[in-house]
Design an enzyme around this catalytic site. Structure first.
Site, mmCIF file in Angstrom:
data_model
loop_
_atom_site.group_PDB
_atom_site.id
_atom_site.type_symbol
_atom_site.label_atom_id
_atom_site.label_comp_id
_atom_site.label_asym_id
_atom_site.label_seq_id
_atom_site.Cartn_x
_atom_site.Cartn_y
_atom_site.Cartn_z
ATOM 1 C CE1 TYR A 125 -9.469 -2.634 0.645
ATOM 2 C CE2 TYR A 125 -8.548 -0.824 -0.611
ATOM 3 C CZ TYR A 125 -8.379 -1.923 0.218
ATOM 4 O OH TYR A 125 -7.113 -2.303 0.611
ATOM 5 C CG ASN A 161 -3.509 -1.956 6.985
ATOM 6 O OD1 ASN A 161 -3.338 -1.642 5.805
ATOM 7 N ND2 ASN A 161 -4.621 -2.523 7.419
ATOM 8 C CE LYS A 198 -4.000 -2.111 2.342
ATOM 9 N NZ LYS A 198 -4.905 -1.946 3.521
ATOM 10 C CG HIS A 228 -5.399 -6.128 -0.054
ATOM 11 N ND1 HIS A 228 -6.611 -5.988 0.592
ATOM 12 C CD2 HIS A 228 -5.583 -7.076 -1.018
ATOM 13 C CE1 HIS A 228 -7.496 -6.816 0.029
ATOM 14 N NE2 HIS A 228 -6.900 -7.478 -0.951
ATOM 15 C CD GLU A 268 -9.219 -9.032 -3.035
ATOM 16 O OE1 GLU A 268 -10.020 -8.659 -2.169
ATOM 17 O OE2 GLU A 268 -8.026 -9.318 -2.787
HETATM 18 N N1 UDP Z 1 -9.503 0.140 7.493
HETATM 19 C C1 UDP Z 1 -9.531 1.387 8.102
HETATM 20 N N2 UDP Z 1 -10.189 1.503 9.301
HETATM 21 C C2 UDP Z 1 -10.809 0.467 9.910
HETATM 22 C C3 UDP Z 1 -10.771 -0.799 9.288
HETATM 23 C C4 UDP Z 1 -10.120 -0.927 8.079
HETATM 24 O O1 UDP Z 1 -8.990 2.353 7.570
HETATM 25 O O2 UDP Z 1 -11.391 0.638 11.005
HETATM 26 C C5 UDP Z 1 -8.801 -0.012 6.215
HETATM 27 C C6 UDP Z 1 -7.465 -0.759 6.357
HETATM 28 O O3 UDP Z 1 -6.523 -0.196 5.442
HETATM 29 C C7 UDP Z 1 -7.853 -2.173 5.965
HETATM 30 C C8 UDP Z 1 -8.885 -1.922 4.853
HETATM 31 O O4 UDP Z 1 -9.604 -0.779 5.324
HETATM 32 O O5 UDP Z 1 -6.740 -2.940 5.529
HETATM 33 C C9 UDP Z 1 -9.848 -3.049 4.608
HETATM 34 O O6 UDP Z 1 -10.461 -3.415 5.832
HETATM 35 P P1 UDP Z 1 -10.632 -4.950 6.226
HETATM 36 O O7 UDP Z 1 -11.508 -4.991 7.434
HETATM 37 O O8 UDP Z 1 -11.057 -5.729 5.026
HETATM 38 O O9 UDP Z 1 -9.158 -5.358 6.697
HETATM 39 P P2 UDP Z 1 -8.069 -6.341 6.041
HETATM 40 O O10 UDP Z 1 -8.805 -7.457 5.337
HETATM 41 O O11 UDP Z 1 -7.247 -5.494 5.103
HETATM 42 O O12 UDP Z 1 -7.258 -6.832 7.210
HETATM 43 MG MG MG Z 2 -10.410 -7.401 4.018
#
Ligand code: UDP
Ligand code: MG
Length: 135
Positions: A50, A113, A10, A116, A127
């Site tokens: 997303y 974070n 990212k 992905h 994806e």
């Molecule tokens: N994210 C965020 N705030 C939150 C939860 C998620 O900004 O409270 C962002 C973060 O970058 C995350 C992405 O949205 O990786 C997708 O969320 P998901 O819950 O799918 O997490 P992941 O599968 O990436 O662990």
């Molecule tokens: Mg996710």
């Protein structure tokens, strides 16, 4: 079973010049990089990718973050690639991610974070097609 999954480095991690170390971890963990491309996501494409989160409070913040700089998208392949890549990536919130995970090492907040990973074999297919339609 040999699987493929989608990985994204990212914008925060690319900007911080952590992509080399992340790619090193990918190879140390025996993933093969089948495709790799550095791109900039448009707002429309980030929103589409997303889409499942479009009703969430963090959606606009997520889209603006994902379009804030270049990302590196990769198709990774190995036995159990989907789960193994999620395990290496770690929990969404870097503060909760286990030691040795990419998010623990390189993530700075729940939004920023570093990486992905597709969360299921089914989503990995969708994806991968999104970024690599000819794979
Ligand atoms: N994210 C965020 N705030 C939150 C939860 C998620 O900004 O409270 C962002 C973060 O970058 C995350 C992405 O949205 O990786 C997708 O969320 P998901 O819950 O799918 O997490 P992941 O599968 O990436 O662990
Ligand atoms: Mg996710």
């Amino acid at each position: 079973m040999v699987e493929r999954t989608l990985a994204i480095i990212k914008p925060d991690a690319v900007q911080a010049k952590h992509s080399g170390m992340i790619i090193n971890l990918i190879e140390l963990n025996k993933f093969s990089i089948v495709r790799m491309e550095k791109i900039n996501l448009s707002k429309e494409r980030a929103e589409k990718f997303y889409e499942v989160h479009k009703e969430r409070s963090f959606f606009q913040e997520l889209v603006s973050y994902m379009t804030s700089g270049s990302v590196i998208v990769m198709a990774l392949e190995k036995e159990n690639a989907v789960k193994d890549w999620r395990d290496l990536v770690g929990a969404t919130d870097p503060l909760k991610a286990a030691p040795g995970t990419i998010r623990k090492m390189f993530g700075t907040s729940i939004g920023n974070n570093a990486t992905h990973g597709s969360d299921s074999i089914e989503n990995a297919k969708v994806e991968l097609k999104f970024f690599f339609p000819n794979l």
